[in-house]
Design an enzyme around this catalytic site. Sequence first.
Site, PDB file in Angstrom:
ATOM      1  N   GLU A   1       9.858   3.998   0.333  1.00  0.00           N
ATOM      2  CA  GLU A   1       8.769   4.267   1.266  1.00  0.00           C
ATOM      3  C   GLU A   1       8.333   5.723   1.115  1.00  0.00           C
ATOM      4  O   GLU A   1       9.121   6.635   1.360  1.00  0.00           O
ATOM      5  CB  GLU A   1       9.231   4.031   2.717  1.00  0.00           C
ATOM      6  CG  GLU A   1       8.104   4.236   3.703  1.00  0.00           C
ATOM      7  CD  GLU A   1       8.542   4.174   5.162  1.00  0.00           C
ATOM      8  OE1 GLU A   1       9.594   4.750   5.496  1.00  0.00           O
ATOM      9  OE2 GLU A   1       7.820   3.551   5.957  1.00  0.00           O
TER      10      GLU A   1
ATOM     11  N   GLU B   1      12.727  -0.383  15.021  1.00  0.00           N
ATOM     12  CA  GLU B   1      11.507  -0.601  14.231  1.00  0.00           C
ATOM     13  C   GLU B   1      11.503   0.477  13.159  1.00  0.00           C
ATOM     14  O   GLU B   1      11.357   1.661  13.459  1.00  0.00           O
ATOM     15  CB  GLU B   1      10.280  -0.521  15.137  1.00  0.00           C
ATOM     16  CG  GLU B   1      10.295  -1.642  16.163  1.00  0.00           C
ATOM     17  CD  GLU B   1       9.053  -1.723  17.039  1.00  0.00           C
ATOM     18  OE1 GLU B   1       8.240  -0.780  17.020  1.00  0.00           O
ATOM     19  OE2 GLU B   1       8.909  -2.737  17.743  1.00  0.00           O
TER      20      GLU B   1
ATOM     21  N   LYS C   1      12.467  10.389  23.918  1.00  0.00           N
ATOM     22  CA  LYS C   1      12.528  11.606  23.094  1.00  0.00           C
ATOM     23  C   LYS C   1      11.511  11.476  21.972  1.00  0.00           C
ATOM     24  O   LYS C   1      11.690  10.706  21.035  1.00  0.00           O
ATOM     25  CB  LYS C   1      13.915  11.833  22.491  1.00  0.00           C
ATOM     26  CG  LYS C   1      14.033  13.272  21.980  1.00  0.00           C
ATOM     27  CD  LYS C   1      15.000  13.486  20.873  1.00  0.00           C
ATOM     28  CE  LYS C   1      14.516  13.110  19.513  1.00  0.00           C
ATOM     29  NZ  LYS C   1      13.353  13.871  18.998  1.00  0.00           N
TER      30      LYS C   1
ATOM     31  N   CYS D   1       3.830   2.880   9.082  1.00  0.00           N
ATOM     32  CA  CYS D   1       4.934   2.027   8.630  1.00  0.00           C
ATOM     33  C   CYS D   1       4.417   0.744   8.003  1.00  0.00           C
ATOM     34  O   CYS D   1       5.035   0.175   7.108  1.00  0.00           O
ATOM     35  CB  CYS D   1       5.848   1.712   9.805  1.00  0.00           C
ATOM     36  SG  CYS D   1       4.949   1.040  11.222  1.00  0.00           S
TER      37      CYS D   1
HETATM   38  P1  NAD Z   1      12.931   9.833  11.657  1.00  0.00           P
HETATM   39  O1  NAD Z   1      13.910   8.723  11.515  1.00  0.00           O
HETATM   40  O2  NAD Z   1      13.150  11.068  10.885  1.00  0.00           O
HETATM   41  O3  NAD Z   1      12.819  10.281  13.184  1.00  0.00           O
HETATM   42  C1  NAD Z   1      12.447   9.388  14.193  1.00  0.00           C
HETATM   43  C2  NAD Z   1      12.973   9.901  15.514  1.00  0.00           C
HETATM   44  O4  NAD Z   1      14.385   9.849  15.501  1.00  0.00           O
HETATM   45  C3  NAD Z   1      12.596  11.342  15.833  1.00  0.00           C
HETATM   46  O5  NAD Z   1      12.295  11.451  17.211  1.00  0.00           O
HETATM   47  C4  NAD Z   1      13.880  12.093  15.511  1.00  0.00           C
HETATM   48  O6  NAD Z   1      14.030  13.289  16.214  1.00  0.00           O
HETATM   49  C5  NAD Z   1      14.909  11.080  15.943  1.00  0.00           C
HETATM   50  N1  NAD Z   1      16.246  11.231  15.354  1.00  0.00           N
HETATM   51  C6  NAD Z   1      16.588  11.763  14.152  1.00  0.00           C
HETATM   52  N2  NAD Z   1      17.936  11.704  13.973  1.00  0.00           N
HETATM   53  C7  NAD Z   1      18.438  11.106  15.086  1.00  0.00           C
HETATM   54  C8  NAD Z   1      19.760  10.743  15.490  1.00  0.00           C
HETATM   55  N3  NAD Z   1      20.829  10.975  14.718  1.00  0.00           N
HETATM   56  N4  NAD Z   1      19.912  10.138  16.681  1.00  0.00           N
HETATM   57  C9  NAD Z   1      18.841   9.880  17.473  1.00  0.00           C
HETATM   58  N5  NAD Z   1      17.576  10.198  17.139  1.00  0.00           N
HETATM   59  C10 NAD Z   1      17.383  10.803  15.959  1.00  0.00           C
HETATM   60  O7  NAD Z   1      11.503   9.195  11.330  1.00  0.00           O
HETATM   61  P2  NAD Z   1      10.095   9.931  11.299  1.00  0.00           P
HETATM   62  O8  NAD Z   1      10.015  10.733  10.045  1.00  0.00           O
HETATM   63  O9  NAD Z   1       9.832  10.592  12.600  1.00  0.00           O
HETATM   64  O10 NAD Z   1       9.113   8.682  11.214  1.00  0.00           O
HETATM   65  C11 NAD Z   1       8.759   8.076  10.014  1.00  0.00           C
HETATM   66  C12 NAD Z   1       9.495   6.756   9.852  1.00  0.00           C
HETATM   67  O11 NAD Z   1       9.236   5.918  10.982  1.00  0.00           O
HETATM   68  C13 NAD Z   1       9.022   5.980   8.640  1.00  0.00           C
HETATM   69  O12 NAD Z   1      10.136   5.429   7.977  1.00  0.00           O
HETATM   70  C14 NAD Z   1       8.177   4.880   9.257  1.00  0.00           C
HETATM   71  O13 NAD Z   1       8.044   3.727   8.468  1.00  0.00           O
HETATM   72  C15 NAD Z   1       8.900   4.609  10.523  1.00  0.00           C
HETATM   73  N6  NAD Z   1       8.016   3.936  11.480  1.00  0.00           N
HETATM   74  C16 NAD Z   1       8.248   2.629  11.752  1.00  0.00           C
HETATM   75  C17 NAD Z   1       7.416   1.947  12.641  1.00  0.00           C
HETATM   76  C18 NAD Z   1       7.649   0.500  12.960  1.00  0.00           C
HETATM   77  O14 NAD Z   1       7.050   0.018  13.920  1.00  0.00           O
HETATM   78  N7  NAD Z   1       8.470  -0.223  12.217  1.00  0.00           N
HETATM   79  C19 NAD Z   1       6.344   2.631  13.247  1.00  0.00           C
HETATM   80  C20 NAD Z   1       6.147   3.969  12.932  1.00  0.00           C
HETATM   81  C21 NAD Z   1       6.991   4.617  12.057  1.00  0.00           C
END
Ligand code: NAD
Length: 476
Positions: free
Chosen positions: A378, A248, A173, A282
Amino acid sequence: MFFGHLIDGEEVPSVDGATFDVWNPWTQEVFAQAAEGGPEDAARAVASARTAFDDGPWPRLGRAERADAIHRLADVMEQHADELATLDTTNMGKPLAQSRHDVARSVWNFRFFADHQRDHCGEVYPMDSGHHSFSEYGPAGVVAAISPWNFPLMMATWKIAPAIAWGNTCVIKPSEDTPASVTLLGRLAVEAGLPNGVINVLNGHGTPAGSSLVSDERVDRVTFTGSSVTGRHVMAAAAAHLAPVSLELGGKGANIVFDDADIDNAVHWAVESIFRNSGQVCLAGSRLFVGSGIYDEFMSRFVAAAEALTIGDPFDPDTKFSTLASKRHFDKVASYVDGVGPDGGTVLTGGVDDQGRWLVKPTIITGLPLNAAAYCEEIFGPVCVVNRFDSEEEVVALANDTRYGLNAMLFTENLSRAHRVASRLRAGTVWVNCFFIRDLRTPFGGVGDSGVGREGGNFSREFFTEPKAVVMQIQR
Ligand code: NAD
């Protein structure tokens, strides 16, 4: 343009026909519609992956055959590299050269894990009792993968590639902000001849699409990249049916520049680590610590380099820096920048764009107290908070004073210091005199609020398989 779900080899709308808008953040226009997945769509996608795993050929293919099939997908991706890169740039606004780089890395994710599983060996444990034991790494089953919007294709393939290489089937997803390139990847998997149901794409929002997916009892593994807040929900949902998770999550990377650093190199990476992809990384070096002895010289060069970045249309080849990925994200980043003055900090350069774009310019901040929101949290944007330090002891304590622990960087020409400090930093990855360089065999993941578990090489093998011990009598 329409981006449906890819289920059982077919692109389909949602059961109830619901859709959502897909934005181009640079033009601030809707350029497509995507299928808005609900619980029924999630259930269909999982059923497709389940059937492909339980009854299909994929988990039963020989290793070389499976590797060949994945290389074919990588070939097809290379043939469609321009389209994939164009979709990521259109959908989230990163400069086209960076999207091309992401596509190449996505292709490499598939090639690397295809070869890694083909060539791997298990372990043999000779026993004194007249037996021997050996390990086998069989596929785990159905993998639910959830990815964010900052590297839309790259992050998704970082999950899909090891999952399918080890014989699993999956449902990915993508973020609701960036469904485009991952949906095209689903189409390309069909074109490349992967068996139906091996890669399913479920589009839609976190709730209900993502939450329905990770709660489904037929899912055997959950791999998630996103924010720490969402990671907690995902882990709780997976725990209800005891599915192992790999998370992650967010970061607030420390970037430490010692007095004896090669300043040219340190300035180059300071800029790359916080302004590439508009800081929506990230691993960003968002907390910069500069030794007092070089502080003035370093800062004047760092500010000049930040101001020299060409800002503009992400499709313009000269553009190095562009928009944030969405209005919602722009509002978030802008609110942190707006809070800097009231919290006692100084914006040395950058700030919020005043032309109506969803853009925050490369921003460098000094003087913030250590409990200010922009210092601790962050931001996930092009905002670097800077502090000076006098001693190694002091800077290690400052760097480790965070709930996050994804990565850190340090710049020094002193080899002993490099080793000493690298081992004292609480982080999943430490880069010395460089940044962003990855060997896909190494562990990748974070400490504390930055994640649970590691992926990469054998670490991905551990997560995406069910290791089995076989104990055999060899002497009677
Ligand atoms: P987010 O947590 O808002 O969303 C990530 C994904 O989770 C999306 O596909 C979203 O639709 C889904 N999601 C949201 N609520 C959910 C739920 N209750 N159950 C299942 N899925 C759900 O994050 P974002 O804004 O898309 O991404 C930014 C974040 O990602 C930042 O915190 C960044 O640091 C982190 N990130 C981490 C890494 C890593 O490798 N550690 C890499 C890239 C981004």
